[in-house]
Design a protein around this motif. Structure first.
Motif, PDB file in Angstrom:
ATOM      1  N   ALA A  13       0.831  -1.203   0.000  1.00  0.00           N
ATOM      2  CA  ALA A  13       0.000   0.000   0.000  1.00  0.00           C
ATOM      3  C   ALA A  13       0.867   1.255   0.000  1.00  0.00           C
ATOM      4  CB  ALA A  13      -0.914   0.001   1.232  1.00  0.00           C
ATOM      5  N   SER A  14       0.284   2.346  -0.476  1.00  0.00           N
ATOM      6  CA  SER A  14       0.980   3.635  -0.430  1.00  0.00           C
ATOM      7  C   SER A  14       0.862   4.224   0.964  1.00  0.00           C
ATOM      8  CB  SER A  14       0.368   4.597  -1.455  1.00  0.00           C
ATOM      9  OG  SER A  14      -0.925   4.997  -1.028  1.00  0.00           O
ATOM     10  N   GLY A  15       1.664   5.235   1.225  1.00  0.00           N
ATOM     11  CA  GLY A  15       1.587   5.918   2.507  1.00  0.00           C
ATOM     12  C   GLY A  15       0.212   6.525   2.736  1.00  0.00           C
ATOM     13  N   PHE A  16      -0.366   7.096   1.695  1.00  0.00           N
ATOM     14  CA  PHE A  16      -1.698   7.681   1.822  1.00  0.00           C
ATOM     15  C   PHE A  16      -2.730   6.602   2.156  1.00  0.00           C
ATOM     16  CE2 PHE A  16      -5.851   8.740   0.072  1.00  0.00           C
ATOM     17  CZ  PHE A  16      -6.114   9.909   0.773  1.00  0.00           C
ATOM     18  N   GLU A  17      -2.643   5.448   1.478  1.00  0.00           N
ATOM     19  CA  GLU A  17      -3.592   4.367   1.749  1.00  0.00           C
ATOM     20  C   GLU A  17      -3.460   3.865   3.186  1.00  0.00           C
ATOM     21  OE1 GLU A  17      -4.090   2.194  -2.558  1.00  0.00           O
ATOM     22  OE2 GLU A  17      -2.171   1.991  -1.513  1.00  0.00           O
ATOM     23  N   LEU A  18      -2.239   3.780   3.679  1.00  0.00           N
ATOM     24  CA  LEU A  18      -2.032   3.350   5.060  1.00  0.00           C
ATOM     25  C   LEU A  18      -2.600   4.367   6.047  1.00  0.00           C
ATOM     26  CD1 LEU A  18       1.594   1.923   4.857  1.00  0.00           C
ATOM     27  CD2 LEU A  18      -0.532   0.633   5.088  1.00  0.00           C
ATOM     28  N   PHE A  19      -2.397   5.647   5.763  1.00  0.00           N
ATOM     29  CA  PHE A  19      -2.942   6.686   6.632  1.00  0.00           C
ATOM     30  C   PHE A  19      -4.461   6.613   6.654  1.00  0.00           C
ATOM     31  CE2 PHE A  19      -4.715  10.914   7.303  1.00  0.00           C
ATOM     32  CZ  PHE A  19      -4.185  11.193   8.559  1.00  0.00           C
ATOM     33  N   ARG A  20      -5.066   6.457   5.485  1.00  0.00           N
ATOM     34  CA  ARG A  20      -6.532   6.372   5.388  1.00  0.00           C
ATOM     35  C   ARG A  20      -7.055   5.168   6.159  1.00  0.00           C
ATOM     36  NH1 ARG A  20     -10.850   6.815   6.274  1.00  0.00           N
ATOM     37  NH2 ARG A  20     -12.649   6.858   4.904  1.00  0.00           N
ATOM     38  N   LEU A  21      -6.354   4.051   6.064  1.00  0.00           N
ATOM     39  CA  LEU A  21      -6.730   2.856   6.800  1.00  0.00           C
ATOM     40  C   LEU A  21      -6.605   3.084   8.310  1.00  0.00           C
ATOM     41  CD1 LEU A  21      -7.593  -0.106   6.733  1.00  0.00           C
ATOM     42  CD2 LEU A  21      -5.181  -0.710   6.498  1.00  0.00           C
ATOM     43  N   ARG A  22      -5.531   3.761   8.732  1.00  0.00           N
ATOM     44  CA  ARG A  22      -5.356   4.051  10.160  1.00  0.00           C
ATOM     45  C   ARG A  22      -6.506   4.904  10.697  1.00  0.00           C
ATOM     46  NH1 ARG A  22      -0.193   7.203  12.319  1.00  0.00           N
ATOM     47  NH2 ARG A  22      -1.343   8.959  11.485  1.00  0.00           N
ATOM     48  N   VAL A  23      -6.927   5.908   9.926  1.00  0.00           N
ATOM     49  CA  VAL A  23      -8.049   6.746  10.348  1.00  0.00           C
ATOM     50  C   VAL A  23      -9.317   5.903  10.491  1.00  0.00           C
ATOM     51  CG1 VAL A  23      -9.565   8.645   9.639  1.00  0.00           C
ATOM     52  CG2 VAL A  23      -7.077   8.885   9.424  1.00  0.00           C
ATOM     53  N   ALA A  24      -9.560   5.017   9.525  1.00  0.00           N
ATOM     54  CA  ALA A  24     -10.749   4.160   9.584  1.00  0.00           C
ATOM     55  C   ALA A  24     -10.697   3.223  10.786  1.00  0.00           C
ATOM     56  CB  ALA A  24     -10.882   3.354   8.288  1.00  0.00           C
ATOM     57  N   ILE A  25      -9.528   2.667  11.078  1.00  0.00           N
ATOM     58  CA  ILE A  25      -9.379   1.775  12.230  1.00  0.00           C
ATOM     59  C   ILE A  25      -9.583   2.556  13.525  1.00  0.00           C
ATOM     60  CG2 ILE A  25      -7.722   0.391  13.548  1.00  0.00           C
ATOM     61  CD1 ILE A  25      -6.610  -0.551  10.810  1.00  0.00           C
ATOM     62  N   ASP A  26      -8.984   3.744  13.618  1.00  0.00           N
ATOM     63  CA  ASP A  26      -9.158   4.572  14.824  1.00  0.00           C
ATOM     64  C   ASP A  26     -10.636   4.888  15.062  1.00  0.00           C
ATOM     65  OD1 ASP A  26      -6.450   4.569  15.326  1.00  0.00           O
ATOM     66  OD2 ASP A  26      -6.094   6.566  14.477  1.00  0.00           O
ATOM     67  N   ARG A  27     -11.354   5.207  14.001  1.00  0.00           N
ATOM     68  CA  ARG A  27     -12.789   5.500  14.143  1.00  0.00           C
ATOM     69  C   ARG A  27     -13.557   4.266  14.592  1.00  0.00           C
ATOM     70  NH1 ARG A  27     -13.714   9.352   8.926  1.00  0.00           N
ATOM     71  NH2 ARG A  27     -12.881  11.236   9.890  1.00  0.00           N
ATOM     72  N   ALA A  28     -13.214   3.117  14.053  1.00  0.00           N
ATOM     73  CA  ALA A  28     -13.891   1.879  14.440  1.00  0.00           C
ATOM     74  C   ALA A  28     -13.627   1.562  15.917  1.00  0.00           C
ATOM     75  CB  ALA A  28     -13.430   0.716  13.558  1.00  0.00           C
ATOM     76  N   LEU A  29     -12.404   1.776  16.378  1.00  0.00           N
ATOM     77  CA  LEU A  29     -12.066   1.479  17.769  1.00  0.00           C
ATOM     78  C   LEU A  29     -12.698   2.463  18.745  1.00  0.00           C
ATOM     79  CD1 LEU A  29      -8.315   0.448  17.478  1.00  0.00           C
ATOM     80  CD2 LEU A  29     -10.278  -1.034  17.933  1.00  0.00           C
ATOM     81  N   GLU A  30     -13.062   3.640  18.282  1.00  0.00           N
ATOM     82  CA  GLU A  30     -13.708   4.634  19.140  1.00  0.00           C
ATOM     83  C   GLU A  30     -15.192   4.336  19.366  1.00  0.00           C
ATOM     84  OE1 GLU A  30     -12.936   8.426  17.358  1.00  0.00           O
ATOM     85  OE2 GLU A  30     -10.798   8.336  17.802  1.00  0.00           O
ATOM     86  N   GLN A  31     -15.741   3.386  18.648  1.00  0.00           N
ATOM     87  CA  GLN A  31     -17.144   3.023  18.828  1.00  0.00           C
ATOM     88  C   GLN A  31     -17.339   2.488  20.247  1.00  0.00           C
ATOM     89  OE1 GLN A  31     -19.591   3.607  16.566  1.00  0.00           O
ATOM     90  NE2 GLN A  31     -17.960   4.632  15.429  1.00  0.00           N
ATOM     91  N   PRO A  32     -18.355   2.970  20.949  1.00  0.00           N
ATOM     92  CA  PRO A  32     -18.538   2.588  22.357  1.00  0.00           C
ATOM     93  C   PRO A  32     -18.748   1.099  22.591  1.00  0.00           C
ATOM     94  CG  PRO A  32     -20.065   4.354  21.722  1.00  0.00           C
ATOM     95  CD  PRO A  32     -19.325   3.942  20.504  1.00  0.00           C
ATOM     96  N   HIS A  33     -19.290   0.370  21.621  1.00  0.00           N
ATOM     97  CA  HIS A  33     -19.573  -1.044  21.881  1.00  0.00           C
ATOM     98  C   HIS A  33     -18.304  -1.853  22.157  1.00  0.00           C
ATOM     99  CE1 HIS A  33     -18.851  -1.334  17.490  1.00  0.00           C
ATOM    100  NE2 HIS A  33     -18.524  -2.578  17.752  1.00  0.00           N
ATOM    101  N   TRP A  34     -17.141  -1.437  21.628  1.00  0.00           N
ATOM    102  CA  TRP A  34     -15.887  -2.145  21.914  1.00  0.00           C
ATOM    103  C   TRP A  34     -15.534  -1.983  23.384  1.00  0.00           C
ATOM    104  CZ3 TRP A  34     -14.680  -5.487  18.466  1.00  0.00           C
ATOM    105  CH2 TRP A  34     -14.856  -5.224  17.112  1.00  0.00           C
ATOM    106  N   GLN A  35     -15.614  -0.750  23.877  1.00  0.00           N
ATOM    107  CA  GLN A  35     -15.265  -0.481  25.273  1.00  0.00           C
ATOM    108  C   GLN A  35     -16.234  -1.172  26.221  1.00  0.00           C
ATOM    109  OE1 GLN A  35     -14.893   3.749  25.808  1.00  0.00           O
ATOM    110  NE2 GLN A  35     -13.730   3.952  23.917  1.00  0.00           N
ATOM    111  N   VAL A  36     -17.533  -1.095  25.928  1.00  0.00           N
ATOM    112  CA  VAL A  36     -18.547  -1.695  26.797  1.00  0.00           C
ATOM    113  C   VAL A  36     -18.359  -3.208  26.865  1.00  0.00           C
ATOM    114  CG1 VAL A  36     -21.028  -2.108  27.049  1.00  0.00           C
ATOM    115  CG2 VAL A  36     -20.194   0.173  26.444  1.00  0.00           C
ATOM    116  N   ALA A  37     -18.085  -3.839  25.737  1.00  0.00           N
ATOM    117  CA  ALA A  37     -17.899  -5.292  25.714  1.00  0.00           C
ATOM    118  C   ALA A  37     -16.710  -5.709  26.582  1.00  0.00           C
ATOM    119  CB  ALA A  37     -17.690  -5.772  24.279  1.00  0.00           C
ATOM    120  N   ILE A  38     -15.661  -4.910  26.570  1.00  0.00           N
ATOM    121  CA  ILE A  38     -14.485  -5.230  27.382  1.00  0.00           C
ATOM    122  C   ILE A  38     -14.754  -4.914  28.848  1.00  0.00           C
ATOM    123  CG2 ILE A  38     -12.062  -4.626  27.799  1.00  0.00           C
ATOM    124  CD1 ILE A  38     -11.895  -4.168  24.702  1.00  0.00           C
ATOM    125  N   GLN A  39     -15.371  -3.760  29.121  1.00  0.00           N
ATOM    126  CA  GLN A  39     -15.655  -3.368  30.505  1.00  0.00           C
ATOM    127  C   GLN A  39     -16.506  -4.408  31.234  1.00  0.00           C
ATOM    128  OE1 GLN A  39     -17.387   0.462  29.723  1.00  0.00           O
ATOM    129  NE2 GLN A  39     -15.540   1.557  30.382  1.00  0.00           N
TER     130      GLN A  39
END
Length: 166
Positions: A13-39
């Protein structure tokens, strides 16, 4: 999940594609259901394992406080220092966190951690063995016989310590 195939795709992947993927992953991890499931699986005083991305390894500690988005963990070390960690870094399912890359030779960056013993051959073809003290982008910093060496990942190999019993 096949991390080797994923890493191979990421390397193409290009650097831009990796950055875009990182943003998408960060947004997915910020979803509250991940935290609630672990808590739901945690309680104060519980011993936990969590992944330390800086040192690229699992750490253990005791959960001392549960905040809204992060947990306070007292490290299971002599210093008893407390860390504030994201809930998604906690390995509640006991998953194997090893990523086994398949480089042409040597070890990959995701296959080593600070504190690991590794070996390499120096310029004079002498076998050297040292402990990893820092992970850099293209090299590791090793402590070898009281001196520091910077060695490329592809020159490293595993070293297994064996102790003799009297």
């Amino acid at each position: 999940m096949d991390f080797s195939a994923l890493l191979k795709a990421l390397n193409e992947a290009s650097g831009f594609e990796l950055f875009r993927l990182r943003v998408a992953i960060d947004r997915a991890l910020e979803q509250p259901h991940w935290q609630v499931a672990i808590q739901r699986q945690l309680h104060i005083g519980q011993m936990i394992e969590f992944f330390d991305g800086q040192d690229n390894r699992l750490r253990t500690g005791r959960l001392v406080e549960m905040r809204r988005k992060q947990a306070v963990v007292e490290l299971d070390e002599p210093t008893r220092v407390c860390w504030l960690i994201p809930y998604v870094s906690i390995n509640v399912d006991g998953l194997d966190v090893s990523i086994r890359e398949q480089p042409k030779r040597g070890l990959g960056r995701n296959e080593v951690a600070i504190g690991d013993m590794v070996g390499f051959r120096d310029r004079d073809h002498n076998e050297r063995v040292g402990r990893i003290v820092r992970l850099n982008d293209k090299t590791v910093t090793l402590r070898v016989d009281g001196h520091q060496w910077r060695v490329a990942y592809e020159l490293l190999h595993r070293f297994i310590e064996a102790r003799r019993t009297p």
